[in-house]
Scaffold this motif. Structure first.
Motif, PDB file in Angstrom:
ATOM      1  N   ALA A  26      29.099  32.713  48.520  1.00 55.08           N
ATOM      2  CA  ALA A  26      28.141  31.602  48.079  1.00 55.08           C
ATOM      3  C   ALA A  26      28.743  30.685  46.883  1.00 55.08           C
ATOM      4  O   ALA A  26      28.724  29.635  46.914  1.00 55.08           O
ATOM      5  CB  ALA A  26      26.997  32.115  47.488  1.00 55.08           C
ATOM      6  N   ARG A  27      29.730  31.497  45.863  1.00 53.49           N
ATOM      7  CA  ARG A  27      30.260  30.697  44.713  1.00 53.49           C
ATOM      8  C   ARG A  27      31.341  29.854  45.486  1.00 53.49           C
ATOM      9  O   ARG A  27      31.594  28.714  44.885  1.00 53.49           O
ATOM     10  CB  ARG A  27      30.735  31.736  43.891  1.00 53.49           C
ATOM     11  N   PHE A  28      32.232  30.082  46.363  1.00 53.14           N
ATOM     12  CA  PHE A  28      33.227  29.581  46.908  1.00 53.14           C
ATOM     13  C   PHE A  28      32.659  28.467  47.691  1.00 53.14           C
ATOM     14  O   PHE A  28      33.162  27.247  47.618  1.00 53.14           O
ATOM     15  CB  PHE A  28      34.100  30.449  47.805  1.00 53.14           C
ATOM     16  N   LEU A  29      31.519  28.641  48.396  1.00 55.17           N
ATOM     17  CA  LEU A  29      31.160  27.492  48.964  1.00 55.17           C
ATOM     18  C   LEU A  29      30.625  26.411  48.012  1.00 55.17           C
ATOM     19  O   LEU A  29      30.435  25.189  48.238  1.00 55.17           O
ATOM     20  CB  LEU A  29      29.971  27.967  49.991  1.00 55.17           C
ATOM     21  N   ALA A  30      29.795  26.862  46.888  1.00 56.48           N
ATOM     22  CA  ALA A  30      29.113  26.005  45.980  1.00 56.48           C
ATOM     23  C   ALA A  30      30.448  25.247  45.263  1.00 56.48           C
ATOM     24  O   ALA A  30      30.363  23.880  45.145  1.00 56.48           O
ATOM     25  CB  ALA A  30      28.499  26.575  45.110  1.00 56.48           C
ATOM     26  N   ALA A  31      31.532  25.892  44.992  1.00 59.67           N
ATOM     27  CA  ALA A  31      32.378  25.125  44.407  1.00 59.67           C
ATOM     28  C   ALA A  31      33.175  24.025  45.400  1.00 59.67           C
ATOM     29  O   ALA A  31      33.684  22.919  44.955  1.00 59.67           O
ATOM     30  CB  ALA A  31      33.586  26.234  44.184  1.00 59.67           C
ATOM     31  N   ALA A  32      33.198  24.461  46.755  1.00 61.45           N
ATOM     32  CA  ALA A  32      33.972  23.462  47.562  1.00 61.45           C
ATOM     33  C   ALA A  32      32.878  22.396  47.704  1.00 61.45           C
ATOM     34  O   ALA A  32      33.560  21.351  48.069  1.00 61.45           O
ATOM     35  CB  ALA A  32      33.763  24.482  49.140  1.00 61.45           C
ATOM     36  N   THR A  46      43.130  22.727  46.526  1.00 58.44           N
ATOM     37  CA  THR A  46      44.191  23.672  46.751  1.00 58.44           C
ATOM     38  C   THR A  46      43.325  25.054  46.568  1.00 58.44           C
ATOM     39  O   THR A  46      42.227  24.912  45.994  1.00 58.44           O
ATOM     40  CB  THR A  46      45.385  23.774  45.396  1.00 58.44           C
ATOM     41  N   VAL A  47      43.835  26.066  47.023  1.00 58.27           N
ATOM     42  CA  VAL A  47      43.213  27.510  46.941  1.00 58.27           C
ATOM     43  C   VAL A  47      42.900  27.833  45.592  1.00 58.27           C
ATOM     44  O   VAL A  47      42.017  28.123  44.960  1.00 58.27           O
ATOM     45  CB  VAL A  47      44.131  28.372  47.882  1.00 58.27           C
ATOM     46  N   ALA A  48      43.880  27.539  44.624  1.00 59.47           N
ATOM     47  CA  ALA A  48      43.980  27.902  43.223  1.00 59.47           C
ATOM     48  C   ALA A  48      42.709  26.929  42.495  1.00 59.47           C
ATOM     49  O   ALA A  48      41.974  27.574  41.600  1.00 59.47           O
ATOM     50  CB  ALA A  48      45.296  27.700  42.562  1.00 59.47           C
ATOM     51  N   ALA A  49      42.659  25.787  42.838  1.00 59.17           N
ATOM     52  CA  ALA A  49      41.735  24.825  42.253  1.00 59.17           C
ATOM     53  C   ALA A  49      40.281  25.358  42.593  1.00 59.17           C
ATOM     54  O   ALA A  49      39.385  25.411  41.897  1.00 59.17           O
ATOM     55  CB  ALA A  49      41.880  23.539  42.426  1.00 59.17           C
ATOM     56  N   LEU A  50      40.265  25.594  43.888  1.00 61.19           N
ATOM     57  CA  LEU A  50      38.895  26.001  44.388  1.00 61.19           C
ATOM     58  C   LEU A  50      38.243  27.486  43.688  1.00 61.19           C
ATOM     59  O   LEU A  50      37.109  27.601  43.276  1.00 61.19           O
ATOM     60  CB  LEU A  50      38.873  26.296  45.976  1.00 61.19           C
ATOM     61  N   SER A  51      39.452  28.437  43.515  1.00 60.38           N
ATOM     62  CA  SER A  51      39.017  29.537  42.990  1.00 60.38           C
ATOM     63  C   SER A  51      38.745  29.518  41.438  1.00 60.38           C
ATOM     64  O   SER A  51      37.815  30.149  41.060  1.00 60.38           O
ATOM     65  CB  SER A  51      40.404  30.634  43.159  1.00 60.38           C
ATOM     66  N   ALA A  54      35.221  28.091  41.327  1.00 65.09           N
ATOM     67  CA  ALA A  54      34.078  29.312  41.604  1.00 65.09           C
ATOM     68  C   ALA A  54      34.172  30.254  40.392  1.00 65.09           C
ATOM     69  O   ALA A  54      33.267  31.381  40.425  1.00 65.09           O
ATOM     70  CB  ALA A  54      34.573  29.775  43.054  1.00 65.09           C
ATOM     71  N   GLY A  55      35.233  30.158  39.829  1.00 65.61           N
ATOM     72  CA  GLY A  55      35.343  31.457  38.741  1.00 65.61           C
ATOM     73  C   GLY A  55      35.532  32.705  39.029  1.00 65.61           C
ATOM     74  O   GLY A  55      35.337  33.825  38.769  1.00 65.61           O
ATOM     75  N   LEU A  56      36.471  32.690  40.246  1.00 63.14           N
ATOM     76  CA  LEU A  56      37.011  33.808  40.965  1.00 63.14           C
ATOM     77  C   LEU A  56      38.428  33.567  41.109  1.00 63.14           C
ATOM     78  O   LEU A  56      39.314  32.706  40.819  1.00 63.14           O
ATOM     79  CB  LEU A  56      36.503  33.792  42.453  1.00 63.14           C
ATOM     80  N   SER A  57      39.042  34.656  41.549  1.00 63.22           N
ATOM     81  CA  SER A  57      40.467  34.688  41.797  1.00 63.22           C
ATOM     82  C   SER A  57      41.083  34.242  43.056  1.00 63.22           C
ATOM     83  O   SER A  57      40.078  34.372  44.253  1.00 63.22           O
ATOM     84  CB  SER A  57      41.103  36.125  41.596  1.00 63.22           C
ATOM     85  N   THR A  58      42.320  34.174  43.238  1.00 64.72           N
ATOM     86  CA  THR A  58      42.873  33.683  44.822  1.00 64.72           C
ATOM     87  C   THR A  58      42.721  34.962  45.568  1.00 64.72           C
ATOM     88  O   THR A  58      42.540  34.760  46.745  1.00 64.72           O
ATOM     89  CB  THR A  58      44.235  33.035  44.569  1.00 64.72           C
TER      90      THR A  58
END
Length: 220
Positions: A26-32, A46-51, A54-58
């Motif tokens: 859910a956090r990844f989708l909200a960030a996306a 990028t994956v890094a920017a999305l992570s 989202a406040g999460l790691s790649t």
């Protein structure tokens, strides 16, 4: 669309692995929704920017998804599901109303949902276009579901004597194109009208399809 890496199992902090996975997803989708639907858009993310957003790691990203395209695919389906839920609820609430009132209620529900957040419109009508054959097929499949919904309602109205009996597939496909184009242009500020005026115009177009000039309700 599971990730490349295996997510941890077992309970941690009082939550199951499934609960933690659902929260991460859910956090990844909200960030996306923020990044794809605003700036920089899907192609600039990028994956890094999305992570980071989202406040999460790649690593956690790759436990949930294989690619950014997978995220966009899930997000596109989610946005369409939200709109579909709003329309289904409007169908139920408008049951028994005259055709014009029912159509108006349904389109107000649809337009209200998709325009409530401009990022949803960008995901549905802009970001997903031309990404890949897979996503193009998904986009067309979801559009076909909206066509089927209109055809089913139009056929039911014809069976009740409220609309002219005909094959509505071609007309419904053309109408969906009008809906998408007008709502996108309106959200981008290219149409000088209120949302109510946009909905009223779409309703007039659909009623013109259902009840062409010279036809009267109750007539075969």
């Amino acid at each position: 669309m599971t990730g490349r890496l295996r997510a941890p199992t077992g309970r941690y902090g009082g939550r199951s692995a499934e609960e933690r996975q659902a929260e991460r997803r859910a956090r990844f989708l909200a960030a996306a929704l923020r990044l794809f639907g605003e700036t920089p858009g899907y192609r600039g993310t990028t994956v890094a920017a999305l992570s980071e957003a989202a406040g999460l790691s790649t690593r956690q990203f790759y436990e949930e998804f294989r690619t950014l395209e997978d995220v966009l695919a899930v997000l596109h389906l989610q946005v369409n599901d939200w709109a579909e839920e709003a329309v289904v609820a409007a169908f139920a609430a408008a049951e028994g109303l005259p055709l014009a009132e029912r159509v108006t209620a349904i389109f107000r529900a649809y337009a209200g949902d998709v325009t409530a957040d401009p990022r949803r419109i960008r995901i549905t009508f802009v970001e997903i276009v031309g990404v890949s054959p897979r996503l193009e097929e998904q986009r067309l499949e979801r559009r076909a579901r909206w066509v089927e919904l209109i055809c089913a309602e139009a056929t039911a109205a014809a069976d009740r004597g409220e609309a002219v009996p005909r094959d509505y597939r071609l007309a419904a496909t053309a109408f969906i194109g009008s809906v998408n184009g007008l709502l996108h242009d309106w959200s981008a500020g290219r149409v000088a009208a209120t949302l109510d005026e946009v909905v009223d115009e779409l309703v007039r177009q659909l009623l013109g399809i259902l009840r062409p000039s010279g036809w009267e309700p109750g007539r075969p």
